[in-house]
Structures are given as C-alpha cells and as structure tokens.
Design a protein around this motif. Structure first.
Motif, PDB file in Angstrom:
ATOM      1  N   ASN A  46      14.656 -13.957  95.050  1.00 45.74           N
ATOM      2  CA  ASN A  46      14.791 -15.397  94.854  1.00 45.74           C
ATOM      3  C   ASN A  46      14.626 -16.139  96.185  1.00 45.74           C
ATOM      4  OD1 ASN A  46      15.315 -17.844  93.581  1.00 45.74           O
ATOM      5  ND2 ASN A  46      17.516 -17.677  93.907  1.00 45.74           N
ATOM      6  N   GLY A  47      13.618 -16.968  96.282  1.00 46.39           N
ATOM      7  CA  GLY A  47      13.418 -17.795  97.474  1.00 46.39           C
ATOM      8  C   GLY A  47      12.638 -17.156  98.595  1.00 46.39           C
ATOM      9  N   GLY A  48      12.113 -15.941  98.381  1.00 49.39           N
ATOM     10  CA  GLY A  48      11.353 -15.328  99.456  1.00 49.39           C
ATOM     11  C   GLY A  48      10.960 -13.898  99.153  1.00 49.39           C
ATOM     12  N   VAL A  49      10.612 -13.163 100.223  1.00 49.06           N
ATOM     13  CA  VAL A  49      10.183 -11.773 100.066  1.00 49.06           C
ATOM     14  C   VAL A  49      10.917 -10.894 101.073  1.00 49.06           C
ATOM     15  CG1 VAL A  49       7.905 -12.451  99.218  1.00 49.06           C
ATOM     16  CG2 VAL A  49       8.232 -12.035 101.675  1.00 49.06           C
ATOM     17  N   ILE A  56      15.234  -1.674 108.955  1.00 45.42           N
ATOM     18  CA  ILE A  56      16.173  -2.717 108.526  1.00 45.42           C
ATOM     19  C   ILE A  56      15.465  -3.684 107.586  1.00 45.42           C
ATOM     20  CG2 ILE A  56      17.755  -4.530 109.274  1.00 45.42           C
ATOM     21  CD1 ILE A  56      18.525  -1.764 110.280  1.00 45.42           C
ATOM     22  N   ARG A  57      16.112  -3.983 106.459  1.00 43.73           N
ATOM     23  CA  ARG A  57      15.530  -4.934 105.507  1.00 43.73           C
ATOM     24  C   ARG A  57      15.591  -6.350 106.075  1.00 43.73           C
ATOM     25  NH1 ARG A  57      15.448  -4.366  99.770  1.00 43.73           N
ATOM     26  NH2 ARG A  57      16.604  -6.337  99.604  1.00 43.73           N
ATOM     27  N   GLY A  58      14.426  -6.994 106.114  1.00 44.34           N
ATOM     28  CA  GLY A  58      14.366  -8.365 106.604  1.00 44.34           C
ATOM     29  C   GLY A  58      13.937  -9.316 105.494  1.00 44.34           C
ATOM     30  N   PHE A  59      14.437 -10.523 105.553  1.00 42.28           N
ATOM     31  CA  PHE A  59      14.128 -11.544 104.543  1.00 42.28           C
ATOM     32  C   PHE A  59      13.182 -12.578 105.138  1.00 42.28           C
ATOM     33  CE2 PHE A  59      15.409 -15.678 102.516  1.00 42.28           C
ATOM     34  CZ  PHE A  59      14.828 -15.429 101.279  1.00 42.28           C
ATOM     35  N   ARG A  64       8.828 -19.990 105.072  1.00 44.46           N
ATOM     36  CA  ARG A  64       8.364 -19.405 106.329  1.00 44.46           C
ATOM     37  C   ARG A  64       7.212 -18.424 106.133  1.00 44.46           C
ATOM     38  NH1 ARG A  64      10.882 -21.528 111.034  1.00 44.46           N
ATOM     39  NH2 ARG A  64      12.944 -22.267 110.448  1.00 44.46           N
ATOM     40  N   LEU A  65       6.744 -18.362 104.910  1.00 42.51           N
ATOM     41  CA  LEU A  65       5.715 -17.382 104.577  1.00 42.51           C
ATOM     42  C   LEU A  65       4.309 -17.956 104.654  1.00 42.51           C
ATOM     43  CD1 LEU A  65       5.449 -14.444 103.597  1.00 42.51           C
ATOM     44  CD2 LEU A  65       5.703 -15.269 101.260  1.00 42.51           C
ATOM     45  N   SER A  66       4.195 -19.282 104.509  1.00 44.04           N
ATOM     46  CA  SER A  66       2.886 -19.935 104.475  1.00 44.04           C
ATOM     47  C   SER A  66       3.020 -21.350 105.015  1.00 44.04           C
ATOM     48  CB  SER A  66       2.358 -19.949 103.036  1.00 44.04           C
ATOM     49  OG  SER A  66       1.173 -20.707 102.947  1.00 44.04           O
ATOM     50  N   LEU A  67       1.880 -21.968 105.311  1.00 48.11           N
ATOM     51  CA  LEU A  67       1.883 -23.362 105.765  1.00 48.11           C
ATOM     52  C   LEU A  67       1.850 -24.323 104.587  1.00 48.11           C
ATOM     53  CD1 LEU A  67      -0.569 -23.173 108.814  1.00 48.11           C
ATOM     54  CD2 LEU A  67       1.933 -23.128 108.825  1.00 48.11           C
TER      55      LEU A  67
END
Length: 222
Positions: A46-49, A56-59, A64-67
C-alpha cells in the motif's frame, strides 16, 4: 614486534570486520555519500513498493518512484531501478529509498542536451500551450517550450496574445534567444511585410501642358 601489539592489532581488525559485517553500517555509508544503487522491485504494498538493500527490506513510496503519477504500481514489479537511501534507522528497522532525485538529475541533463541543440535563427513548428498577458508559450515535439513575447507575435500592435493566437494553434516560429534554459521565439520575424502601395503621381510632359493651355485659350476672343 611484541605479543601485546600483535594482539591489539588483531582485536582492532576483528572489530572492524564486525562493523563491516553489519549491513546497516553499509547502508549508513550509502546515505551519507548519496550512493546510487540498482535494486529490483520485489513487492508491491500500500502506497509504494519493496526493494532489498544489503539484505534489508527497503520501502520506496509511490511519490518517490517516479516524476509523475503512477496509476499501477504492479508495472514496477520485478523491474530494476536506480535508488538512493534517504532514511535509515537500525533501531526501528526503517529503510526508505527514493528514485526521484536520480530521475530529476537525468531529466535535467536530457533537457540541457536538447537546449544545446536549439540554434538561434532556426525555424521550428510548435503548438501554443498557454496564453499570458506578456505573450504565448509554444511547446515542441521534443518536450521543450519557449516564449513568444507579445511584441514578437504580430507585425501589428496588439493588446493581448489572444487577439492573434489561441491555445492549440500550430505556429511556425524563429528562435531569437537561448539563454539560461529559456528559449525566446518570434512569430513576427517570419511574417511577410505588408506591401506598401505607393501613390503614383503622373507629371504631364511639357508638350501636353502646351496643348492643354492652347485648348483653354483657343475659344477666347481678345
């Protein structure tokens, strides 16, 4: 070399090895240096990838994934992208990543390359995308846009850009300036000047003047 010195160096090396073995220390270094990392998107939440860095799992938030707005995050699943660490907290096991700054830098360099290819004096075709009190903005197929100042829209004096142009119009323009990332355009420079009709004044020849005077006095009796 004394046994005590050898033992001290061995302990220092061991402690350094322990620090290197802690993935959070590497991640902290990435954060400090702004290191660009290539990661694979391994999950959508939800809200990201989700992507993994040093185990380490990063969110990565959607913002912040695209412009631009992302309609379907699933499109990113299993894709490799470039990211930077923007927040790392070992105590709360919190790792936040971002691709946005990298994408902005790439976009900036791409735009600079396009601007470098725009030569003053060249003629371009574009579409009027907006009208302002001071002129009209024209967008080109490569994504660049430029301004036609109101004084460069017509060879006649106009009060507003809308007196001549409308949003969506296709126009030919001449590049008259390219400085500091801004392109100045002129439509006026391509307009054919109005033909000035000069009034022709015919001056009668001397013999015609004589004939006219003769006709005038021939019937007068003295």
């Amino acid at each position: 070399m004394s046994e005590e010195l050898v033992q001290t160096e061995t302990m220092a090396d061991y402690e350094e090895h322990l620090d290197d073995a802690n993935p959070w220390n590497l991640i902290a270094d990435y954060l400090e240096k702004g290191t660009v990392l290539t990661v694979k998107v391994e999950g959508v939440v939800n809200g990201g990838v989700i992507a993994v860095v040093e185990g380490i799992r990063g969110f990565i938030p959607a913002s912040r994934l695209s412009l631009s707005y992302i309609e379907n995050l699933e499109d990113y699943l299993l894709k490799e992208i470039e990211v930077q660490v923007i927040e790392a907290d070992e105590a709360s096991n919190r790792l936040i990543l971002s691709a946005r700054k990298i994408l902005k830098e790439k976009e900036k360099h791409a735009k600079e390359a396009l601007l470098a290819g725009v030569e003053i004096g060249s003629v371009l075709t574009g579409t009027v995308e907006s009208l302002q009190s001071y002129g009209a903005f024209v967008r080109f197929e490569n994504g660049l846009s430029g301004l036609i100042h109101i004084s460069q829209i017509s060879d006649k004096r106009i009060k507003e850009a809308s007196d001549v142009l409308s949003v969506g119009d296709t126009v030919d323009v001449k590049v008259i300036g390219n400085k500091n990332g801004k392109i100045s355009l002129s439509r006026k420079a391509l307009l054919e000047p109005e033909e000035k009709v000069e009034e022709k004044i015919e001056i009668p020849k001397a013999e015609n003047i004589g004939t006219s005077l003769g006709d005038l006095f021939k019937n007068i009796k003295l």
